[in-house]
Design a protein around this motif. Structure first.
Motif, mmCIF file in Angstrom:
data_model
loop_
_atom_site.group_PDB
_atom_site.id
_atom_site.type_symbol
_atom_site.label_atom_id
_atom_site.label_comp_id
_atom_site.label_asym_id
_atom_site.label_seq_id
_atom_site.Cartn_x
_atom_site.Cartn_y
_atom_site.Cartn_z
ATOM 1 N N MET A 83 45.740 -99.707 40.519
ATOM 2 C CA MET A 83 45.544 -99.378 41.929
ATOM 3 C C MET A 83 46.041 -100.527 42.804
ATOM 4 O O MET A 83 45.864 -101.686 42.478
ATOM 5 N N THR A 84 46.601 -100.163 43.920
ATOM 6 C CA THR A 84 47.094 -101.154 44.872
ATOM 7 C C THR A 84 46.011 -101.471 45.903
ATOM 8 O O THR A 84 44.983 -100.784 45.980
ATOM 9 N N GLU A 85 46.275 -102.491 46.714
ATOM 10 C CA GLU A 85 45.351 -102.843 47.793
ATOM 11 C C GLU A 85 45.141 -101.651 48.724
ATOM 12 O O GLU A 85 44.017 -101.371 49.156
ATOM 13 N N LYS A 86 46.214 -100.931 48.997
ATOM 14 C CA LYS A 86 46.131 -99.740 49.855
ATOM 15 C C LYS A 86 45.213 -98.684 49.229
ATOM 16 O O LYS A 86 44.438 -98.033 49.926
ATOM 17 N N ASP A 87 45.285 -98.529 47.898
ATOM 18 C CA ASP A 87 44.413 -97.574 47.192
ATOM 19 C C ASP A 87 42.947 -97.970 47.329
ATOM 20 O O ASP A 87 42.068 -97.121 47.511
ATOM 21 N N HIS A 88 42.677 -99.267 47.222
ATOM 22 C CA HIS A 88 41.288 -99.744 47.330
ATOM 23 C C HIS A 88 40.737 -99.472 48.732
ATOM 24 O O HIS A 88 39.588 -99.059 48.883
ATOM 25 N N ILE A 89 41.572 -99.696 49.729
ATOM 26 C CA ILE A 89 41.152 -99.447 51.112
ATOM 27 C C ILE A 89 40.955 -97.944 51.342
ATOM 28 O O ILE A 89 39.977 -97.530 51.973
ATOM 29 N N SER A 90 41.855 -97.121 50.792
ATOM 30 C CA SER A 90 41.699 -95.660 50.914
ATOM 31 C C SER A 90 40.406 -95.190 50.257
ATOM 32 O O SER A 90 39.724 -94.297 50.774
ATOM 33 N N LEU A 91 40.070 -95.788 49.123
ATOM 34 C CA LEU A 91 38.820 -95.445 48.435
ATOM 35 C C LEU A 91 37.627 -95.708 49.349
ATOM 36 O O LEU A 91 36.715 -94.881 49.472
ATOM 37 N N LEU A 92 37.636 -96.860 50.016
ATOM 38 C CA LEU A 92 36.551 -97.199 50.940
ATOM 39 C C LEU A 92 36.520 -96.240 52.131
ATOM 40 O O LEU A 92 35.449 -95.754 52.510
ATOM 41 N N ILE A 93 37.666 -95.947 52.712
ATOM 42 C CA ILE A 93 37.702 -95.044 53.869
ATOM 43 C C ILE A 93 37.175 -93.663 53.487
ATOM 44 O O ILE A 93 36.366 -93.068 54.214
ATOM 45 N N ASN A 94 37.588 -93.162 52.339
ATOM 46 C CA ASN A 94 37.087 -91.856 51.884
ATOM 47 C C ASN A 94 35.589 -91.898 51.613
ATOM 48 O O ASN A 94 34.873 -90.928 51.879
ATOM 49 N N HIS A 95 35.110 -93.016 51.106
ATOM 50 C CA HIS A 95 33.670 -93.216 50.881
ATOM 51 C C HIS A 95 32.916 -93.127 52.210
ATOM 52 O O HIS A 95 31.883 -92.458 52.309
ATOM 53 N N ILE A 96 33.426 -93.777 53.229
ATOM 54 C CA ILE A 96 32.776 -93.774 54.543
ATOM 55 C C ILE A 96 32.820 -92.378 55.161
ATOM 56 O O ILE A 96 31.846 -91.917 55.763
ATOM 57 N N LYS A 97 33.936 -91.694 54.983
ATOM 58 C CA LYS A 97 34.097 -90.360 55.569
ATOM 59 C C LYS A 97 33.131 -89.329 54.972
ATOM 60 O O LYS A 97 32.955 -88.260 55.554
ATOM 61 N N LYS A 98 32.485 -89.650 53.863
ATOM 62 C CA LYS A 98 31.475 -88.744 53.313
ATOM 63 C C LYS A 98 30.244 -88.693 54.221
ATOM 64 O O LYS A 98 29.490 -87.730 54.187
ATOM 65 N N ASP A 99 30.048 -89.748 55.027
ATOM 66 C CA ASP A 99 28.862 -89.831 55.886
ATOM 67 C C ASP A 99 29.157 -89.728 57.377
ATOM 68 O O ASP A 99 28.294 -89.302 58.143
ATOM 69 N N VAL A 100 30.333 -90.181 57.800
ATOM 70 C CA VAL A 100 30.664 -90.159 59.229
ATOM 71 C C VAL A 100 32.125 -89.752 59.416
ATOM 72 O O VAL A 100 32.940 -89.890 58.511
ATOM 73 N N ASP A 101 32.431 -89.263 60.598
ATOM 74 C CA ASP A 101 33.811 -88.906 60.940
ATOM 75 C C ASP A 101 34.531 -90.129 61.503
ATOM 76 O O ASP A 101 33.971 -90.850 62.330
ATOM 77 N N LEU A 102 35.760 -90.321 61.048
ATOM 78 C CA LEU A 102 36.602 -91.395 61.572
ATOM 79 C C LEU A 102 37.919 -90.797 62.029
ATOM 80 O O LEU A 102 38.543 -90.036 61.291
ATOM 81 N N ASN A 103 38.345 -91.154 63.238
ATOM 82 C CA ASN A 103 39.668 -90.719 63.686
ATOM 83 C C ASN A 103 40.694 -91.796 63.318
ATOM 84 O O ASN A 103 40.340 -92.861 62.793
ATOM 85 N N GLU A 104 41.949 -91.553 63.629
ATOM 86 C CA GLU A 104 43.015 -92.493 63.249
ATOM 87 C C GLU A 104 42.844 -93.857 63.910
ATOM 88 O O GLU A 104 43.098 -94.894 63.292
ATOM 89 N N ASN A 105 42.403 -93.875 65.168
ATOM 90 C CA ASN A 105 42.170 -95.153 65.853
ATOM 91 C C ASN A 105 41.028 -95.927 65.203
ATOM 92 O O ASN A 105 41.096 -97.157 65.077
ATOM 93 N N ASP A 106 39.971 -95.211 64.801
ATOM 94 C CA ASP A 106 38.852 -95.847 64.102
ATOM 95 C C ASP A 106 39.342 -96.492 62.805
ATOM 96 O O ASP A 106 38.995 -97.636 62.493
ATOM 97 N N ILE A 107 40.121 -95.734 62.053
ATOM 98 C CA ILE A 107 40.618 -96.223 60.757
ATOM 99 C C ILE A 107 41.514 -97.440 60.963
ATOM 100 O O ILE A 107 41.414 -98.425 60.212
ATOM 101 N N GLU A 108 42.347 -97.403 61.970
ATOM 102 C CA GLU A 108 43.237 -98.545 62.255
ATOM 103 C C GLU A 108 42.420 -99.796 62.578
ATOM 104 O O GLU A 108 42.672 -100.874 62.042
ATOM 105 N N ALA A 109 41.432 -99.653 63.451
ATOM 106 C CA ALA A 109 40.581 -100.798 63.804
ATOM 107 C C ALA A 109 39.813 -101.296 62.584
ATOM 108 O O ALA A 109 39.672 -102.501 62.376
ATOM 109 N N PHE A 110 39.332 -100.364 61.785
ATOM 110 C CA PHE A 110 38.554 -100.705 60.599
ATOM 111 C C PHE A 110 39.399 -101.468 59.586
ATOM 112 O O PHE A 110 38.984 -102.505 59.069
ATOM 113 N N THR A 111 40.581 -100.983 59.307
ATOM 114 C CA THR A 111 41.402 -101.611 58.262
ATOM 115 C C THR A 111 41.856 -103.017 58.669
ATOM 116 O O THR A 111 42.144 -103.843 57.795
ATOM 117 N N GLN A 112 41.862 -103.306 59.961
ATOM 118 C CA GLN A 112 42.282 -104.630 60.423
ATOM 119 C C GLN A 112 41.336 -105.744 59.969
ATOM 120 O O GLN A 112 41.752 -106.892 59.844
#
Length: 195
Positions: free
Chosen positions: A1-30
């Motif tokens: 898995m790449t760094e991007k895969d690890h971050i995607s795993l976390l984002i998908n984990h969070i999305k199980k509980d809350v909604d994130l839009n593209e701007n949220d994800i961008e701010a979060f990944t920073q």
């Protein structure tokens, strides 16, 4: 898995509980940082302060403390898509009394505390997510304390294998015994009794 895969795993984990839009994800990944640990490496030890929330993207970890007789007491185990930390140290800003250690080669996605605090203001969904996680952690700790005082060792073992099926094969038996509050020899007896 790449760094991007690890971050995607976390984002998908969070999305199980809350909604994130593209701007949220961008701010979060920073704010995210990747930390790699070898087997037996410590994330932190007593006397250090926990400065990040730690999502396990790959690997297996535990938190434990040593009593006055230098006997280990495992408080938490974690595998992929679980969080591990010393919440007492993280929330109180006091020095930890625990060891947080990798049991396998591990990759963490970390959220540094100060950046996460700002993100709570910028992305309310992230604040809501961590409120849910911290509430769930509190409930789990309280259940574990009550179970350790009221359930016998065999019931604690049955609950452990039911709740942590994926972990039992990955963690040394002495650590499982420490988590259950029994000796390794007594754990062997419980395992035989169960099979």
């Amino acid at each position: 898995m790449t760094e991007k895969d690890h971050i995607s795993l976390l984002i998908n984990h969070i999305k199980k509980d809350v909604d994130l839009n593209e701007n949220d994800i961008e701010a979060f990944t920073q704010i995210l940082e990747i930390k790699e640990l070898n087997k037996k490496d410590f994330l932190f030890q007593p006397g250090e302060t926990s400065n990040s929330m730690n999502f396990i993207a790959k690997g297996c970890m535990r938190s434990y403390y040593l009593d006055e007789k230098a006997q280990e007491h495992t408080l938490q185990l974690g595998v992929e898509e679980w969080w591990i930390n010393d919440l007492y140290s993280y929330l109180s800003r006091k020095k930890s009394r625990m060891y947080v250690q990798a049991l396998e080669p591990t990759i963490l996605v970390q959220l540094p505390r100060l950046k996460l605090e700002q993100l709570y203001l910028d992305v309310p969904a992230i604040s809501h997510f961590f409120r849910i996680k911290i509430q769930n952690a509190y409930v789990a700790i309280q259940e574990r304390v009550i179970d350790s005082m009221s359930d016998d060792a065999y019931d604690r073992y049955k609950d452990f294998i039911k709740s942590y099926r994926d972990i039992e094969q990955r963690v040394p038996q002495y650590i499982i015994a420490s988590y259950l509050g029994v000796t390794p020899e007594f754990l062997s007896y419980l395992r035989k009794k169960h099979s």
